[in-house]
Design a protein around this motif. Structure first.
Motif, short mmCIF file in Angstrom:
data_model
loop_
_atom_site.label_atom_id
_atom_site.label_comp_id
_atom_site.label_asym_id
_atom_site.label_seq_id
_atom_site.Cartn_x
_atom_site.Cartn_y
_atom_site.Cartn_z
N GLU A 103 -7.41 11.44 3.33
CA GLU A 103 -7.12 12.61 2.51
C GLU A 103 -5.63 12.68 2.17
OE1 GLU A 103 -9.08 14.48 1.05
OE2 GLU A 103 -10.87 14.97 2.19
N SER A 104 -4.79 12.35 3.14
CA SER A 104 -3.34 12.35 2.90
C SER A 104 -2.96 11.31 1.86
CB SER A 104 -2.61 12.08 4.22
OG SER A 104 -1.22 12.00 4.01
N ILE A 105 -3.58 10.15 1.93
CA ILE A 105 -3.31 9.08 0.96
C ILE A 105 -3.75 9.51 -0.43
CG2 ILE A 105 -4.04 6.76 0.24
CD1 ILE A 105 -4.09 6.04 3.26
N LYS A 106 -4.93 10.11 -0.53
CA LYS A 106 -5.44 10.54 -1.83
C LYS A 106 -4.54 11.62 -2.44
CE LYS A 106 -9.90 11.19 -2.31
NZ LYS A 106 -10.24 10.27 -3.41
N GLU A 107 -4.02 12.50 -1.58
CA GLU A 107 -3.14 13.56 -2.08
C GLU A 107 -1.79 12.98 -2.50
OE1 GLU A 107 -1.11 17.73 -0.46
OE2 GLU A 107 -2.72 16.77 0.67
N LYS A 108 -1.29 12.03 -1.73
CA LYS A 108 0.02 11.43 -2.02
C LYS A 108 0.00 10.65 -3.32
CE LYS A 108 3.47 8.31 0.02
NZ LYS A 108 3.79 7.46 1.19
N PHE A 109 -1.10 9.95 -3.58
CA PHE A 109 -1.20 9.11 -4.78
C PHE A 109 -2.29 9.64 -5.71
CE2 PHE A 109 0.32 6.37 -1.32
CZ PHE A 109 1.52 5.93 -1.86
N ASP A 110 -2.21 10.92 -5.99
CA ASP A 110 -3.22 11.59 -6.81
C ASP A 110 -3.38 10.89 -8.16
OD1 ASP A 110 -5.07 13.58 -7.51
OD2 ASP A 110 -3.51 14.73 -8.54
N ARG A 111 -4.62 10.58 -8.51
CA ARG A 111 -4.98 9.98 -9.80
C ARG A 111 -4.53 8.53 -9.96
NH1 ARG A 111 -6.79 14.02 -13.15
NH2 ARG A 111 -6.21 16.15 -12.55
N ASP A 112 -4.03 7.93 -8.90
CA ASP A 112 -3.62 6.52 -8.96
C ASP A 112 -4.47 5.73 -7.98
OD1 ASP A 112 -2.41 4.04 -8.99
OD2 ASP A 112 -0.36 4.83 -8.98
N LEU A 113 -5.62 5.25 -8.47
CA LEU A 113 -6.58 4.57 -7.60
C LEU A 113 -5.98 3.32 -6.97
CD1 LEU A 113 -10.08 4.68 -9.33
CD2 LEU A 113 -9.48 5.50 -7.06
N THR A 114 -5.25 2.55 -7.76
CA THR A 114 -4.67 1.32 -7.24
C THR A 114 -3.72 1.61 -6.09
OG1 THR A 114 -4.87 0.14 -9.35
CG2 THR A 114 -3.23 -0.67 -7.80
N ALA A 115 -2.88 2.62 -6.25
CA ALA A 115 -1.94 2.99 -5.19
C ALA A 115 -2.68 3.48 -3.95
CB ALA A 115 -0.97 4.05 -5.69
N GLN A 116 -3.77 4.23 -4.15
CA GLN A 116 -4.56 4.70 -3.01
C GLN A 116 -5.17 3.53 -2.25
OE1 GLN A 116 -7.48 7.53 -4.42
NE2 GLN A 116 -5.94 8.83 -5.39
N ASN A 117 -5.78 2.61 -3.00
CA ASN A 117 -6.38 1.44 -2.36
C ASN A 117 -5.34 0.62 -1.61
OD1 ASN A 117 -9.04 1.90 -3.25
ND2 ASN A 117 -8.62 0.96 -5.22
N LYS A 118 -4.20 0.46 -2.24
CA LYS A 118 -3.12 -0.33 -1.62
C LYS A 118 -2.65 0.31 -0.32
CE LYS A 118 1.43 -2.26 -2.73
NZ LYS A 118 2.45 -2.42 -3.79
N GLU A 119 -2.49 1.63 -0.34
CA GLU A 119 -2.03 2.32 0.87
C GLU A 119 -3.06 2.23 1.99
OE1 GLU A 119 0.99 4.62 2.86
OE2 GLU A 119 0.95 3.38 1.05
N VAL A 120 -4.34 2.33 1.64
CA VAL A 120 -5.40 2.17 2.64
C VAL A 120 -5.33 0.78 3.27
CG1 VAL A 120 -7.90 1.86 2.91
CG2 VAL A 120 -7.02 3.89 1.76
N LEU A 121 -5.18 -0.24 2.43
CA LEU A 121 -5.14 -1.61 2.93
C LEU A 121 -3.92 -1.85 3.82
CD1 LEU A 121 -6.19 -3.48 -0.35
CD2 LEU A 121 -7.57 -3.23 1.73
N PHE A 122 -2.77 -1.35 3.40
CA PHE A 122 -1.56 -1.58 4.19
C PHE A 122 -1.60 -0.78 5.50
CE2 PHE A 122 -0.02 -3.63 0.46
CZ PHE A 122 1.04 -4.43 0.85
N THR A 123 -2.18 0.43 5.46
CA THR A 123 -2.32 1.23 6.68
C THR A 123 -3.23 0.53 7.67
OG1 THR A 123 -1.98 3.27 5.42
CG2 THR A 123 -2.99 3.48 7.60
N TRP A 124 -4.33 -0.01 7.17
CA TRP A 124 -5.26 -0.76 8.03
C TRP A 124 -4.56 -1.97 8.64
CZ3 TRP A 124 -6.82 -5.71 6.02
CH2 TRP A 124 -7.62 -6.45 6.89
N ARG A 125 -3.84 -2.72 7.82
CA ARG A 125 -3.22 -3.95 8.33
C ARG A 125 -2.15 -3.66 9.38
NH1 ARG A 125 0.38 -7.68 4.50
NH2 ARG A 125 1.78 -5.94 4.97
N LYS A 126 -1.51 -2.51 9.28
CA LYS A 126 -0.44 -2.16 10.21
C LYS A 126 -0.97 -1.92 11.62
CE LYS A 126 3.56 0.92 10.58
NZ LYS A 126 4.28 2.06 9.95
#
Length: 457
Positions: free
Chosen positions: A179-202
């Motif tokens: 939810e925090s990622i979606k709010e931070k990158f509102d309307r930017d699907l690519t940025a949301q997906n990227k943040e999810v992937l990088f958070t997972w990898r960390k």
């Protein structure tokens, strides 16, 4: 990409079902055979994980899950609120409905099993949630077992689409994180997906490999074709090199962040072309030394070789030998393919980096330590290379080296005329004539060009 279900297992590895049959070929739904007794008592007593609830929501139609939730005590208003908050995304509504039941009523598989039975719906949907899928992948094992690099995740993010929530849950992120990622990158699907992937990898609780990522795509019914396309030309040795660099830095991160002063190390890295003048500015714009060190580490991890080796050598040269020894790896751990050796076979014209900038930067350390800047700056002002205000910025440095850094950084942003005027200014003083000749005649190799080009991309 093909997947095959081999077993239906409980959390503890108990074999719940071995043989699956297709009972509705038209809809391609899978069901246990007539002898399946459903989940064991031990499995039924467990509270479903977020991932298991996600899989259940995917395997339940909207009206069925709605009725199940009401049957288990959820109020209609909660469902309506979820539909209003997530218009057009019924998958998220279904998942959050089950999450509501888990968080508010602490439902276990027993309650879910009982609810399905009372509604006269097959409880084998729960078997499907608990079963383990084995993916038959066409991606080579030496790629699958590596951690994806920044470049892989950057290329993958735009291809994922509108499954940020599902992917995040499957990869182990919490609802709050997503939810925090979606709010931070509102309307930017690519940025949301990227943040999810990088958070997972960390998160290294489980090694975040490409195999895990492929399994996640299959589990949420996305399929892994996009992943296969992204990694098809990836060199496994390059990925292993990234892991080596990242792991070494992670193991020593606190010492590096807390213990080192990086000004001279940045000089060293500038001279060896592994950071640009703009990289340096971005690093030094951070107010605290800790934040500057973190910014440098981010660059080293992303650039890999030769930035990593130059960084380690810089630590050794400027008083941090213990850290340098802990970061050092043997050369055989790194394949030649991970360096820029291939650039030797390419023409200089292939790299859009002016030769004069490479020559200037290769002499960076000598310039900032050897010259007295006053008369040189006067000449450059007279020649309209720098302005009077630029001269004041140069003078704002607290030490002669800082003033020379300011001057050299400005010259690296000027055109070739500025470079030539700088050489003229040096030659006005016989003390610097040899330095001017050295700079002008500095050899520039294809590898030099490729290294600096990598900083400018």
């Amino acid at each position: 990409m093909a997947s095959e279900t081999e077993e239906c297992l409980c959390k503890h590895g108990e074999n719940i079902k071995v043989n699956w049959s297709i009972w509705n070929k038209k809809k391609e739904q899978k069901q246990c055979d007539a002898n399946c007794q459903g989940l064991s008592e031990d499995a039924l007593s467990q509270i479903p994980s977020n991932t298991e609830l996600l899989r259940l929501s995917v395997n339940c139609e909207k009206h069925m899950l709605h009725e199940l939730a009401l049957h288990l005590g959820m109020e209609e208003m909660v469902w309506n609120d979820l539909e209003e908050n997530y218009p057009g995304n019924i998958q998220i509504v279904k998942f959050l409905t089950l999450m509501h039941l888990k968080e508010n009523d602490e439902i276990s598989f027993t309650e879910l099993d009982k609810g399905l039975r009372e509604m006269e719906i097959t409880t084998h949907k729960l078997c499907m949630v608990r079963r383990r899928k084995q993916v038959k992948s066409s991606i080579p094992d030496d790629i699958l077992d590596c951690i994806p690099s920044d470049e892989i995740l950057d290329r993958l993010a735009p291809l994922i689409g509108k499954i940020v929530f599902q992917l995040g849950i499957e990869l182990g992120l919490s609802v709050e994180e997503i939810e925090s990622i979606k709010e931070k990158f509102d309307r930017d699907l690519t940025a949301q997906n990227k943040e999810v992937l990088f958070t997972w990898r960390k998160d290294r609780t489980v090694k975040p490999t490409i195999r895990v990522l492929e399994q996640a795509f299959v589990n949420i019914c996305k399929g892994a074709r996009c992943l296969k396309e992204v990694v098809k030309d990836v060199d496994p040795n390059t990925l292993k090199a990234v892991e080596i660099v990242t792991d070494r830095i992670r193991e020593n991160e606190n010492r590096i962040i807390q213990d080192i002063q990086i000004s001279q190390i940045l000089d060293h890295m500038m001279t060896h072309l592994v950071i640009s003048v703009d990289d340096r500015r971005r690093i030094e714009q951070h107010a605290g030394q800790d934040d500057q060190n973190k910014a440098l580490l981010d660059i080293v991890i992303k650039r890999r070789e030769p930035a990593y080796s130059v960084f380690v050598d810089g630590l050794r040269n400027y008083g941090y030998e213990d850290i340098a020894n802990d970061l050092k790896y043997y050369s055989e751990e790194m394949s030649p393919s991970t360096t820029l050796v291939s650039a030797e076979n390419e023409g200089l014209s292939d790299w859009n980096v002016p030769l004069y900038k490479v020559r200037l930067q290769k002499n960076y350390l000598k310039i900032i330590t050897d010259i007295q800047h006053d008369s040189i700056v006067d000449h450059l002002i007279t020649s309209d290379v720098v302005s009077v205000d630029d001269g004041k910025k140069i003078e704002s440095g607290k030490t002669p080296q800082e003033k020379n850094r300011n001057l050299t950084d400005m010259l690296l942003h000027k055109n070739e005329q500025g470079f030539n005027e700088f050489l003229k200014a040096l030659r006005k003083d016989s003390i610097y004539a040899d330095l001017a000749d050295q700079i002008e005649k500095t050899e520039v190799t294809p590898t030099d060009m490729a290294t600096l080009h990598k900083c400018l991309k």
